[in-house]
Every structure is written in C-alpha cells, then in structure tokens.
Design a protein around this motif. Structure first.
Motif, mmCIF file in Angstrom:
data_model
loop_
_atom_site.group_PDB
_atom_site.id
_atom_site.type_symbol
_atom_site.label_atom_id
_atom_site.label_comp_id
_atom_site.label_asym_id
_atom_site.label_seq_id
_atom_site.Cartn_x
_atom_site.Cartn_y
_atom_site.Cartn_z
ATOM 1 N N ILE A 1 -22.214 -9.871 -68.468
ATOM 2 C CA ILE A 1 -21.911 -9.750 -67.037
ATOM 3 C C ILE A 1 -20.417 -9.504 -66.832
ATOM 4 O O ILE A 1 -20.009 -8.617 -66.077
ATOM 5 C CB ILE A 1 -22.366 -11.031 -66.294
ATOM 6 C CG1 ILE A 1 -23.902 -11.058 -66.211
ATOM 7 C CG2 ILE A 1 -21.729 -11.121 -64.919
ATOM 8 C CD1 ILE A 1 -24.465 -12.392 -65.735
ATOM 9 N N ASN A 2 -19.607 -10.282 -67.529
ATOM 10 C CA ASN A 2 -18.163 -10.141 -67.347
ATOM 11 C C ASN A 2 -17.639 -8.819 -67.901
ATOM 12 O O ASN A 2 -16.574 -8.356 -67.502
ATOM 13 C CB ASN A 2 -17.437 -11.333 -67.977
ATOM 14 C CG ASN A 2 -17.719 -12.607 -67.184
ATOM 15 O OD1 ASN A 2 -17.924 -12.555 -65.961
ATOM 16 N ND2 ASN A 2 -17.775 -13.745 -67.860
ATOM 17 N N VAL B 1 -22.853 -6.850 -60.720
ATOM 18 C CA VAL B 1 -23.932 -6.315 -61.556
ATOM 19 C C VAL B 1 -25.261 -6.963 -61.183
ATOM 20 O O VAL B 1 -25.305 -8.003 -60.516
ATOM 21 C CB VAL B 1 -23.655 -6.541 -63.063
ATOM 22 C CG1 VAL B 1 -22.365 -5.837 -63.470
ATOM 23 C CG2 VAL B 1 -23.605 -8.030 -63.401
ATOM 24 N N TYR C 1 -30.780 -12.190 -55.964
ATOM 25 C CA TYR C 1 -31.393 -12.809 -57.149
ATOM 26 C C TYR C 1 -32.491 -13.788 -56.752
ATOM 27 O O TYR C 1 -33.580 -13.788 -57.298
ATOM 28 C CB TYR C 1 -30.329 -13.565 -57.963
ATOM 29 C CG TYR C 1 -29.144 -12.707 -58.300
ATOM 30 C CD1 TYR C 1 -29.295 -11.648 -59.181
ATOM 31 C CD2 TYR C 1 -27.909 -12.928 -57.715
ATOM 32 C CE1 TYR C 1 -28.228 -10.835 -59.481
ATOM 33 C CE2 TYR C 1 -26.831 -12.115 -58.014
ATOM 34 C CZ TYR C 1 -26.996 -11.059 -58.894
ATOM 35 O OH TYR C 1 -25.944 -10.253 -59.174
ATOM 36 N N ILE D 1 -25.144 -18.137 -63.608
ATOM 37 C CA ILE D 1 -25.279 -16.725 -64.004
ATOM 38 C C ILE D 1 -25.268 -15.811 -62.781
ATOM 39 O O ILE D 1 -24.609 -14.773 -62.765
ATOM 40 C CB ILE D 1 -26.569 -16.539 -64.839
ATOM 41 C CG1 ILE D 1 -26.370 -17.186 -66.219
ATOM 42 C CG2 ILE D 1 -26.952 -15.081 -64.963
ATOM 43 C CD1 ILE D 1 -27.662 -17.368 -67.009
ATOM 44 N N ALA E 1 -22.634 -12.867 -61.861
ATOM 45 C CA ALA E 1 -23.099 -11.502 -61.627
ATOM 46 C C ALA E 1 -22.641 -10.991 -60.260
ATOM 47 O O ALA E 1 -22.281 -9.825 -60.105
ATOM 48 C CB ALA E 1 -24.619 -11.449 -61.735
ATOM 49 N N ARG E 2 -22.654 -11.890 -59.278
ATOM 50 C CA ARG E 2 -22.218 -11.499 -57.935
ATOM 51 C C ARG E 2 -20.746 -11.096 -57.956
ATOM 52 O O ARG E 2 -20.355 -10.081 -57.379
ATOM 53 C CB ARG E 2 -22.454 -12.661 -56.976
ATOM 54 C CG ARG E 2 -22.559 -12.258 -55.522
ATOM 55 C CD ARG E 2 -22.743 -13.474 -54.656
ATOM 56 N NE ARG E 2 -21.645 -14.409 -54.784
ATOM 57 C CZ ARG E 2 -20.445 -14.243 -54.238
ATOM 58 N NH1 ARG E 2 -20.191 -13.172 -53.517
ATOM 59 N NH2 ARG E 2 -19.502 -15.146 -54.416
ATOM 60 N N VAL F 1 -28.949 -8.736 -62.183
ATOM 61 C CA VAL F 1 -29.605 -9.555 -63.213
ATOM 62 C C VAL F 1 -31.096 -9.574 -62.901
ATOM 63 O O VAL F 1 -31.497 -10.029 -61.828
ATOM 64 C CB VAL F 1 -29.059 -10.992 -63.239
ATOM 65 C CG1 VAL F 1 -29.843 -11.841 -64.247
ATOM 66 C CG2 VAL F 1 -27.588 -11.012 -63.586
ATOM 67 N N HIS G 1 -25.172 -4.644 -66.468
ATOM 68 C CA HIS G 1 -26.351 -5.245 -65.855
ATOM 69 C C HIS G 1 -27.116 -5.993 -66.937
ATOM 70 O O HIS G 1 -27.038 -5.630 -68.111
ATOM 71 C CB HIS G 1 -27.251 -4.176 -65.241
ATOM 72 C CG HIS G 1 -26.549 -3.323 -64.233
ATOM 73 N ND1 HIS G 1 -26.179 -3.789 -62.999
ATOM 74 C CD2 HIS G 1 -26.128 -2.029 -64.294
ATOM 75 C CE1 HIS G 1 -25.581 -2.812 -62.328
ATOM 76 N NE2 HIS G 1 -25.535 -1.739 -63.084
ATOM 77 N N VAL G 2 -27.842 -7.018 -66.544
ATOM 78 C CA VAL G 2 -28.552 -7.845 -67.516
ATOM 79 C C VAL G 2 -30.016 -8.003 -67.103
ATOM 80 O O VAL G 2 -30.324 -8.185 -65.917
ATOM 81 C CB VAL G 2 -27.896 -9.242 -67.630
ATOM 82 C CG1 VAL G 2 -28.760 -10.189 -68.464
ATOM 83 C CG2 VAL G 2 -26.501 -9.128 -68.242
#
Lengths: 437, 437
Positions: free
Chosen positions: B94-95, B124, B331, B115, B119-120, B126, B99-100
């Motif tokens: 993420i960092n 990206v 999410y 997480i 991501a926010r 998730v 995208h995950v």
C-alpha cells in the motif's frame, strides 16, 4: 459534497417506493454513497392527485420530456414501464447527457442494444438491476461478482406470479384458473396476466441474464417461450407422486452446438434448492467454472424490492460519477466491441428429460405399443406410473419419465403415440431437469 | 489497452488457483475488464520447486518484499494467509502505491481498520471479497447490491469445515471425532483444525460482514465465539427428532439495545433454507428493510471458488483504475469518516430460544423441580422430549425447548438445575433460532 439529483419518471408503485426508500434511509445512503441522493423532480400523469409527505419537496411535472431535459437533474429513473413512451424518454435522457436507471425489463429486452449504444456515445451510465429478479442483485453478481468465471449456464425462477400460482396449485390442490384468480385477488397477478403466465416476462429477464452471462447481444426474439397457462392440476399432482415439483424456469445454457435459451414449466427433483423456492420469491442458480453452483434468492417484485435495486443503481452511479466512461462496468458485462453473437440452439435440438402423460384404453398391449415407439426413437424410460382407472372408466392415465433425449425425437414419438387408436387425445409433455450441469 | 500487471504473494492452493483461472479465462476476463490481467511476478518460498505450465511466464521472486516494491506491478494479491508477514507485506505494498487484493480473513478481521486507513492515505484500493464465503460475492452484495437498504441482520454458514462435520454427524450418524477425522482425510479440515471447529474462522468472517452491513469499524474482539468441538451425536439426533438441524451460524443482528455478534452451534427448523445447506457449502441469509430476506449460496472454500473472488476483485480494480479514490466503493461500504462504533450487546443480554438436555434420575418429581426453576426465571417451555431409559439404566435424558429468553436467565436456571440432586452432570445448552426477524 453536493447531492446527486434524481428525476423520477413515474410515481406509481415503484416510483413511490423509490422516493420513500431514499427518504427513509437517506442518512445511511449518504454515508455509503459519499453524498446525499435526492429526488428533486418527478413526472406524473395527474399532478393534482394527493401524494405522500415524501413528495412535498419534489417538483411535479406533467410533461415527462420536460423532466428528461431538465438541467438540474443528474440521473433519470424510468419507472413507468412498457415500451413507449419509455423508450423515447430514456433515449432523450441519454442524449441530454443524463445517466439513466430503469426497472423496465421489456424495454431492455427489446431495445437494450440500441439504448446501450446511445449511452456509450453519450458517455452516460445506464443501470437496470431492477429489471431482473427485483431486489436480488443478480445483474451485479453476474457482471462483477463472477467476472473471473466462464459462466456455463443459469436457471431461474424469475416470475413471481407464475411461481405463486404453481405453489398454490401444489399446496392447496387448486386448479390453474382458481390459483390465478387467487393471485389476482391478492395483487400478485395483473388483470391481464398474459405476460406473466405465458412466460413473456420471464423471457424478457432471461434474455438479459443470458447476454450478461455469455457476453452476447440481447436476443429476446430467440428465446423459446412456454408459460403455465392451462397447466393441469393432475400433472402437478403426478409430478409430486414421482418426487418432482413443477416450476416455471428460465434456462440459459452453453452447449457445444449453441446456446440454449428457454422458458417453460419444468419438473425439478423435490429436494433441489430451486424446488424449495415458493410463492412470489425469485431465485437464480448459476453454474460457473471457478465457483461451481451458486444460488441467489429473494423477493422478485413489489415496491420495496424493486426500489432496493433502483437505489443500488443510483448509488453505483453516484459513487462512480467521476469515472471515465470507458472504465465503467460494461452494460452487458463485456465491452461493447467484444460481444459475440453466439448461435442459439433451436428448441428442437435441445436435450432434456421429459414427463409424458397419456390417456390410454385400459387394455393389454397399449404399453407395448407406446414403449416400442419410444424405443424406435432411442428414447429410454426412467420411470412409468400407471394409475388405476376410476370405477366404470375405460381409460387410464400413464405417466412416463424419459432419460435425456433430443426434443425432436420426443416430438416425433408423441405424434406417433397420439395416432395410436388406443390413445385418447393429446399427450401432455413437460420437460424435466436435474440442473446438475 | 495495457495489461494490468499482478504480483502474487504465494503460489500455494489459492495463488496457484488464481494463476490458473487468469490464464484459463484470460480472453473472457479481458473482454470484461477492458484490458488483459496478467500475473507477471510471484513470490514463493522455494523458487526451485517445479511449477505448472502457467508459471512459465511468471518471474518468481524469493523475497516477497521485493515483489511488493516492484515498479512493474500494479496490483499485489496477498495469498499467503496468517497475520505476519502478511500484514507487513500488505502495508508495504500500500505504501508503495500498489492496489492490494487479499483472501486473508484473519488479517482483515484483526488489522482491517489499520490497513484501510493506510490505503485511504495512499489512494489505493484494497479488495477482500475472497476473505468471506469463498466465491460467493457477499461483500459486493452487502456493499453495493443492498446499498439502498438498512440491513437489520444476517446469519451465515460461513465455515465449510464445520458444516461438513455437522452434515456427516447427521447423515452418517458419526460422532464428532470420527467426522473430524473424515474431514481431515478428505482435506476439508487442516491437521490443526482449531480455527475452523472452534468458530474462530467464522468469527473472523462475521466481524467483516457485520462492519459492512452496519457501517461500523471492525471489532473481532467483541464477537461471542463458540465452536462445534465436542458436540454430542446425541444432541444432533435429538434435534432431528424435534424437527431441527444443528448448524454453526455466524449471526449479526441490530437490536434496540445494541448489535448482536455471535458464532455458535444453532438449532434451525429443518425446513429453513439454511438448514438445507449441506457439506462444505456456505450460505448467508440477509435481512434488510427494502428487499426483505435474501440468500446467497455457494462454495465457501477451495482453490477455484477463492480464486473466483480474487479475480473478481482484480477485475473491479482494473475497471476502476482511473476513478478518483474518494469515489471508490468504500472498504466497509460506508465512508471511513461516517462509520459508527455501535455498541455490541454482551452475550448475557442476547435473547434466543434454547435447547436444553439434562440427564435426570428416572423418578417422579424431577420434571416438576426443573420446570419450577424455569418458571422462576420466566422461561416458558415450547416442547419437552423425555426418552425412555435404556434397560437397567436409572437415568433418563430430558430435552426441553424454550421460547425466546434472555441468555442470563437461562444461565441462572441451568446453574440451579445442575445443583438439583436428581440431575446428573452438566446441562447441555444450545441456542435455537427460527431466523424470522
């Protein structure tokens, strides 16, 4: 963020339900969508009719074309049904740059290809989740949830009216006409029930599901359609004695020879999950290569369930307002220039098992004649049920279940059986499916 | 358009299944996503191990941290499971602006809040559809399909291992240990089956579903968890005699006093749809205000079903690559700053019906003592089943079904019943639910 402004075409059952749902759950919807979603305008036939309190802040317009061109509306929700003027209004809205949400299965089934092409040119979104299986998010499931799968087929109870009638015939032992009258009295069937009981409504929905599942253009005209009108209580009863239930199914299935697209009453094993789906409920069983069989079950009609799907589409569009059009989820799951016009198998070439009921003179040799004809057509028999004739009656009902066979062979066998002097009247034939593919 | 480039963390069952699915359905997936989706890199523990033909074009890396930082990867799929190093890898990806997608329910249940926040900040996406109920798109359904609804509750069979064991206990009359050994032999249960049979895995999934359904942060620690370990074949049998089936359910329900979050074996009426869900299959029943009850059913585990969900997430991200982050589907369904930390009801305060089995001396007055204690606690009885004692046996099994009652009252009654001199050993108690809310 600014509210998304909705214009409703129609404030009837579905329009009123949508207005009410957006108001009742307005806070949760704004928390999900990231912005409020508000009905600002609605077009109604009778502007003078009294409306509920939710309509107080809605500007009512008598002219729906004024609504679709209104500069202060972001999304038009078409909830009037029927082909015209719905088609003209949807196309006008699209050409005016509005996103569109519709619950209109007939419109999408007949004119979806044209509507999607117009929307693509205009760069707007068209949502139609409410057009199939009411509030069950089956279009989203096929288009997104199963997007990694090759979908091999699906079978659905997608007409609540027919399913209600069939459930009543079985549970209450009613004949078709009485069950239909019951459904009409309860509001589950319309005054003119043809679309529902003749399978047309289910065929509308099936053509939409098949296009999305297989990545082909809509082809409603090629769906084989039989309804439940005039289905005999006797056959519902015999099916039960043999361990089966009668359901009006929409079936779409890939085969090596082409795509099967058919709506007809079907005998299902009593223990099958779809056979447990009773009353006005809908359910869709999907066969796909990675997931296997999955089932989606819920209310297929009514103000609340339909509004649930309409509002889900509105939220989807609100969430994606900034996405560039080429990246939206494609209308028919596959990108428009990657659809394939797959061949549709004529019903004659479809293979299923059959339930056959014949009325025969109660004398030796009849069954030998019938089974000889079936053997000539290479139709093998799975079960025979012969009922004792009522006292003083010279005719007896014989029910045969066949193994899977090509439809043409059964039709030819039936014609020969009906020509036997010992057979009285028509042979009743119903398809039977274990849905194990 | 350019292919979306995937890096797989792990090439085990799920990683290998994902690679295989993307290759097998590559053409249909590209037609749906608008661009090819290709696995370009994978991290493996043993780079020397032979791999299938799909891995020929994949660059294998021994260091997973090299993969998450690799400049030629767009989306990282974490398919190794467990908390560490999965957590560190996901945060590093993420960092690094990737995208995950993850199938890791433990990771999301324990560290999802952290997480999602990372991501926010990084802008990206998730995806974690595969973390709950395998290939059934239940997260998408709750987050998008039912987004217009206020979700009142849900109940799910969300651990296939437990459901397989319970099905075998009922159908084959096995005791728990034998059914577990069977499941292990068939690969449905792991060598250390604790997470599955003690309800932890179901609780991971339930905490994710509840957060999404109700718009609250993940709170795994507050789920009440009981598994099926040591469940008695006798109780499965008695439940059957009374018209019920035992299922390990995850239940999340809003009440006026707080949210119920609980995983435990539950008696369900035999005719309930969830009671028909057998073997390793999963199903989730959702209660929502506009749609009513809806059900989602399918394979909850295995390479294919899990890969189905992983690939659906990959396609979602590929479709939305150009969307600005603030407009992605949140999410947890609700926007991060609009989540609400709803109070969770302690199990003592939850109201359900109960199945109680006691072993009593076969003599007059015992039942009077027991029913007196229940009456004192305002617990009313729905049914009593008393079994004849086996010849030469002085004790008899008594089964009681109660109406809905607050859990604390039942616990107090049980303590008093166990203290009766005529009662032998512990009272077995199981919750019973008609899921009619």
């Amino acid at each position: 963020m600014n509210a998304v402004r909705i214009g409703l075409l129609g404030l009837g059952t579905v329009g009123g339900g949508t207005l009410e749902l957006l108001a009742r759950n307005g806070d949760e919807i704004a928390r999900r969508a990231g912005r409020p979603i508000r009905v600002t305008h609605a077009s109604v036939r009778d502007a003078g009719r009294p409306r509920g309190p939710q309509a107080a802040n809605v500007q009512l317009l008598a002219d729906p074309f004024e609504l679709v061109h209104h500069p202060q509306i972001d999304i038009v929700a078409e909830l009037i049904g029927g082909i015209e003027p719905a088609r003209a209004l949807v196309l006008a809205a699209i050409n005016a740059g509005k996103h569109v949400v519709t619950a209109n299965k007939a419109l999408i089934a007949h004119h979806g290809n044209e509507i999607f092409e117009a929307a693509r040119r205009a760069g707007v979104a068209v949502g139609f989740e409410a057009a199939v299986a009411g509030g069950i998010p089956i279009i989203k499931t096929l288009r997104e949830g199963l997007a990694g799968n090759r979908i091999q087929g699906l079978a659905g109870i997608i007409n609540g009216t027919s399913n209600y009638i069939l459930t009543q015939m079985r549970d209450a032992g009613l004949d078709f006409a009485t069950a239909l009258a019951d459904a009409q009295r309860l509001g589950y069937a319309e005054a003119d029930p043809s679309f529902d009981i003749d399978g047309v409504d289910a065929a509308h929905k099936l053509s939409i599901l098949a296009a999305i599942a297989f990545g082909m253009p809509l082809c409603f005209d090629q769906v084989h359609v039989e309804g439940i009108r005039g289905l005999s209580a006797m056959d519902v009863d015999y099916a039960g004695q043999l361990g089966y239930r009668l359901k009006l199914l929409g079936i779409a299935r890939r085969t090596e020879r082409g795509v099967q697209l058919r709506v007809h009453p079907t005998l299902l094993p009593q223990r099958h999950l779809l056979a447990q789906v009773d009353g006005v409920i809908n359910a869709v069983l999907v066969d796909s290569d990675a997931l296997g069989q999955s089932l989606y079950y819920g209310a297929g009609a009514g103000a609340g369930p339909t509004a649930s799907a309409v509002v889900a589409d509105l939220i989807d569009i609100a969430r994606a307002l900034t996405i560039d059009p080429e990246h939206r989820v494609p209308y028919l799951a596959f990108h428009h220039d990657r659809l394939q016009a797959l061949p549709i198998l004529p019903i004659d070439a479809v293979e299923t098992a059959f339930y056959l009921r014949l009325t025969a003179l109660d004398r030796p040799g009849v069954l030998a004649d019938v089974t000889r004809i079936l053997a000539d057509q290479h139709i093998s028999i799975e079960a025979i049920l012969q009922k004792e004739p009522p006292p003083g009656e010279s005719h007896v009902a014989v029910i045969l279940l066949t193994h899977t066979v090509r439809e043409r062979a059964v039709r030819e066998a039936i014609a020969r059986i009906e020509a036997l002097p010992s057979i009285d009247g028509r042979v009743v034939s119903l398809r039977l499916d274990h849905l194990e593919h």
